[in-house]
Scaffold this active site. Structure first.
Site, mmCIF file in Angstrom:
data_model
loop_
_atom_site.group_PDB
_atom_site.id
_atom_site.type_symbol
_atom_site.label_atom_id
_atom_site.label_comp_id
_atom_site.label_asym_id
_atom_site.label_seq_id
_atom_site.Cartn_x
_atom_site.Cartn_y
_atom_site.Cartn_z
ATOM 1 N N THR A 302 0.848 -1.199 0.000
ATOM 2 C CA THR A 302 0.000 0.000 0.000
ATOM 3 C C THR A 302 0.880 1.244 0.000
ATOM 4 O O THR A 302 0.631 2.204 -0.740
ATOM 5 C CB THR A 302 -0.922 -0.002 1.231
ATOM 6 O OG1 THR A 302 -1.761 -1.165 1.177
ATOM 7 C CG2 THR A 302 -1.792 1.231 1.277
ATOM 8 N N GLN A 332 -5.926 -2.061 -2.631
ATOM 9 C CA GLN A 332 -5.305 -0.827 -2.149
ATOM 10 C C GLN A 332 -4.492 -0.166 -3.251
ATOM 11 O O GLN A 332 -3.643 -0.801 -3.870
ATOM 12 C CB GLN A 332 -4.410 -1.121 -0.949
ATOM 13 C CG GLN A 332 -5.145 -1.731 0.243
ATOM 14 C CD GLN A 332 -5.074 -3.243 0.270
ATOM 15 O OE1 GLN A 332 -5.224 -3.901 -0.769
ATOM 16 N NE2 GLN A 332 -4.839 -3.809 1.444
ATOM 17 N N GLN A 354 -10.025 2.305 -3.149
ATOM 18 C CA GLN A 354 -9.592 1.884 -1.815
ATOM 19 C C GLN A 354 -8.254 2.535 -1.481
ATOM 20 O O GLN A 354 -7.307 2.487 -2.269
ATOM 21 C CB GLN A 354 -9.458 0.361 -1.746
ATOM 22 C CG GLN A 354 -9.073 -0.140 -0.357
ATOM 23 C CD GLN A 354 -9.137 -1.656 -0.222
ATOM 24 O OE1 GLN A 354 -9.600 -2.348 -1.122
ATOM 25 N NE2 GLN A 354 -8.674 -2.164 0.898
ATOM 26 N N ASP A 355 -8.193 3.167 -0.285
ATOM 27 C CA ASP A 355 -6.945 3.773 0.215
ATOM 28 C C ASP A 355 -6.459 4.931 -0.661
ATOM 29 O O ASP A 355 -5.266 5.054 -0.946
ATOM 30 C CB ASP A 355 -5.837 2.727 0.345
ATOM 31 C CG ASP A 355 -6.096 1.752 1.474
ATOM 32 O OD1 ASP A 355 -7.152 1.854 2.119
ATOM 33 O OD2 ASP A 355 -5.246 0.880 1.719
ATOM 34 N N ASP A 376 -11.842 2.755 3.194
ATOM 35 C CA ASP A 376 -10.713 3.306 3.974
ATOM 36 C C ASP A 376 -9.983 4.398 3.194
ATOM 37 O O ASP A 376 -8.751 4.484 3.222
ATOM 38 C CB ASP A 376 -9.716 2.198 4.339
ATOM 39 C CG ASP A 376 -10.360 1.060 5.124
ATOM 40 O OD1 ASP A 376 -11.419 1.271 5.725
ATOM 41 O OD2 ASP A 376 -9.785 -0.041 5.116
ATOM 42 N N ARG A 444 -13.802 3.257 10.479
ATOM 43 C CA ARG A 444 -13.639 2.034 11.265
ATOM 44 C C ARG A 444 -12.226 2.017 11.854
ATOM 45 O O ARG A 444 -11.307 2.631 11.305
ATOM 46 C CB ARG A 444 -13.889 0.782 10.419
ATOM 47 C CG ARG A 444 -12.971 0.619 9.209
ATOM 48 C CD ARG A 444 -13.228 -0.714 8.521
ATOM 49 N NE ARG A 444 -12.402 -0.901 7.335
ATOM 50 C CZ ARG A 444 -12.252 -2.063 6.711
ATOM 51 N NH1 ARG A 444 -12.862 -3.144 7.173
ATOM 52 N NH2 ARG A 444 -11.496 -2.162 5.629
ATOM 53 N N TRP A 446 -8.745 1.094 12.404
ATOM 54 C CA TRP A 446 -7.632 0.339 11.837
ATOM 55 C C TRP A 446 -6.676 -0.099 12.938
ATOM 56 O O TRP A 446 -6.115 -1.190 12.896
ATOM 57 C CB TRP A 446 -6.925 1.207 10.806
ATOM 58 C CG TRP A 446 -5.778 0.550 10.109
ATOM 59 C CD1 TRP A 446 -5.585 -0.790 9.918
ATOM 60 C CD2 TRP A 446 -4.669 1.204 9.501
ATOM 61 N NE1 TRP A 446 -4.415 -1.004 9.219
ATOM 62 C CE2 TRP A 446 -3.837 0.198 8.956
ATOM 63 C CE3 TRP A 446 -4.286 2.543 9.362
ATOM 64 C CZ2 TRP A 446 -2.652 0.495 8.288
ATOM 65 C CZ3 TRP A 446 -3.111 2.836 8.688
ATOM 66 C CH2 TRP A 446 -2.311 1.818 8.156
#
Length: 539
Positions: A302, A332, A354-355, A376, A444, A446
């Site tokens: 990532t 990611q 994502q990310d 996320d 959320r 992590w």
């Protein structure tokens, strides 16, 4: 053969260190100097790591530590010494034939860079705090938090690419415990120095950490650049990285402006930790676009998937889009990763799934930006404030839920967190027709001490009535996290049916909410005015 034997001996030594720590609590001190060290170590969250490593070094010569500042100095220098050892191990591993796959090479590169950055920040902390005495304890807490986060990031990269035999995480636990002790002791100094600011202190203003010239740079529509990047060849360079590299060769690291003319620049850019005061100025987020498609499925971590990675201090970006076009099916894929301390992003866009935006570490400020994503998509462990931003949720894959934030605070004394203020949370155009078919959550947890607040912001009806999502269907971190909402509005803002976790708070007190403002979370009054970006200091 010599390298292999050295690696085996290294592993045995590391395992021996861990065993020694586990058994050191059973040993009784036989000298007054040990008893003195023991007393101080017993005040920390991780006394055994403290005792073991101080007694293996010259710190054992400190027969009578009288002041907490001396103990803090010892802890920070101890962390620095261990970080140098870890960096050297990472360098040695990168030079042998253990790196047989793209994934291993990716993790090795990440960890070497992250440990090198850790050495840099610990050295910076030690010298500025105890030798030059030119920084505040708040600064030191930020840099210690960054050192801790770097080590965690190395470990996470190895785990996400499924490399369990990667040797460096053997030392991870001991190293983070040493830094955690430093965070704990330094926090006492932060509390004594800390001055909380309110709305009355500073109204709409330019932060002090920008000079008058830099304020004009951010406001100016026709600024004078040191270098110009243009796809059509009308500038000094055709690629952004070429201009960044040229800027990095200058001897005096004063503010350096790189104008990036309109165009789509398909490249990955990196601004190293020694390349400070870079300012990238585009022709508008619709016209100047930096894009790439690195992603985890293609063998990147990532961390290394980022289209743009920023480490140099005092970075500023204006009127640019950072994009990762990997798409929703490749996992990611980061558009921008920043660990630039005292950095500003003004009128920029960050596009991914994502990310999307990795607010990796240190103090960062985003004003009038657009952030797009699904899972996320604002994540990391910086101290970061988003003001007057548009957070736009895209359509996820079928069966997925959207998670706007995943904040990565793993130690209760890290001065980090995500603050979203005077902003809007809405559905992106592709998501609007199907909003009712998917769940969308503000965030959320992590990590164990994840911290996110949303204040005075608009939430459209895409936000789930629960507001926040558990991690992986478990109750992980629900007692230790801090999630807060303060005076939000819009159809998705009602807190009536929010989660009932111990760590979730409906904040009614301005005093409590003010902890997450520019003035207090970022100590922004000391540096933001000089950038020239408009900002609200308090609530």
């Amino acid at each position: 053969m010599t390298i292999i034997m050295g690696k085996i001996l290294l592993t045995l030594l590391l395992l021996s260190s861990i065993f020694s720590i586990a058994t050191s609590s059973k040993r009784k001190s036989k000298s007054s100097n040990n008893n003195n060290i023991d007393w101080w170590c017993n005040q920390t969250p991780h006394p055994e790591a403290c005792k073991f490593y101080t007694k293996q070094t010259h710190y054992n010569d400190n027969k009578n530590i009288k002041h907490k500042s001396k103990f803090r100095e010892i802890l920070i220098h101890l962390a620095l010494e261990r970080a140098v050892i870890m960096r050297n191990i990472a360098r040695d591993l990168g030079q042998n034939n253990w790196l047989t796959t793209k994934k291993k090479k990716s993790v090795s590169r990440d960890c070497l860079k992250l440990y090198d950055n850790t050495v840099f920040h610990l050295n910076r902390t030690f010298h500025n705090l105890h030798i030059k005495k030119t920084c505040s304890s708040f600064d030191a807490q930020t840099w210690l938090s960054t050192a801790y986060t770097n080590i965690e990031t190395c470990r996470n990269g190895a785990l996400e690419l499924n490399i369990p035999d990667f040797v460096l995480p053997i030392m991870k636990k001991n190293m983070t415990e040493i830094i955690s002790n430093g965070l704990f002791v330094n926090w006492e100094f932060v509390k004594h120095e800390n001055v909380h600011h309110t709305d009355d202190d500073i109204k709409e203003a330019f932060p002090r950490w920008l000079s008058t010239r830099e304020r004009r740079l951010l406001e100016s529509s026709s600024l004078k650049a040191h270098l110009v990047v243009a796809k059509d060849g009308s500038g000094h360079f055709k690629s952004i990285q070429s201009a960044i590299n040229a800027a990095g060769k200058r001897r005096v690291k004063t503010r350096f402006v790189i104008r990036v003319k309109r165009g789509v620049y398909r490249e990955n850019i990196l601004i190293g930790k020694m390349n400070d005061n870079i300012m990238l100025v585009g022709d508008g987020m619709r016209f100047t676009i930096i894009t790439s498609d690195r992603n985890v499925q293609a063998g990147f971590t990532t961390y290394s998937s980022a289209t743009a990675g920023i480490d140099g201090l005092h970075f500023i970006a204006r009127d640019i889009t950072f994009e990762n076009t990997a798409g929703p099916r490749r996992g990611q894929a980061v558009a921008l990763r920043s660990a630039s301390d005292l950095s500003v992003f003004y009128r920029c866009a960050f596009k991914g799934y994502q990310d999307t935006l990795m607010v990796h570490a240190q103090r960062q400020f985003y004003r009038e930006c657009y952030i797009y994503g699904t899972v996320d998509f604002i994540f990391g462990n910086a101290a970061v404030v988003f003001q007057n931003c548009m957070i736009l949720v895209r359509r996820p894959l079928n069966g997925q839920a959207n998670m706007i934030t995943a904040q990565g605070r793993d130690d209760p004394f890290q001065n980090t967190g995500i603050s979203i203020q005077n902003s809007q949370i809405r559905a992106a155009p592709d998501f609007k027709p199907v909003v009712s078919k998917f769940n969308t959550f503000i965030g959320r947890p992590w990590q164990r001490y994840s911290r996110v607040v949303v204040m005075k912001s608009f939430m459209d009806n895409l936000v789930s009535p629960l507001g926040w999502s558990p991690w992986g269907g478990t109750n992980f971190a629900q007692n230790t996290l801090f999630y807060g909402e303060y005076k939000n509005f819009g159809p998705g803002s009602s807190t009536r049916n929010r989660v009932r976790w111990p760590g979730y708070h409906v904040m009614n007190s301005p005093t409590q909410a003010s902890q997450f403002t520019v003035a207090n979370l970022l100590a922004g009054g000391s540096w933001l005015p000089a950038t020239g970006v408009p900002f609200t200091s308090g609530l």
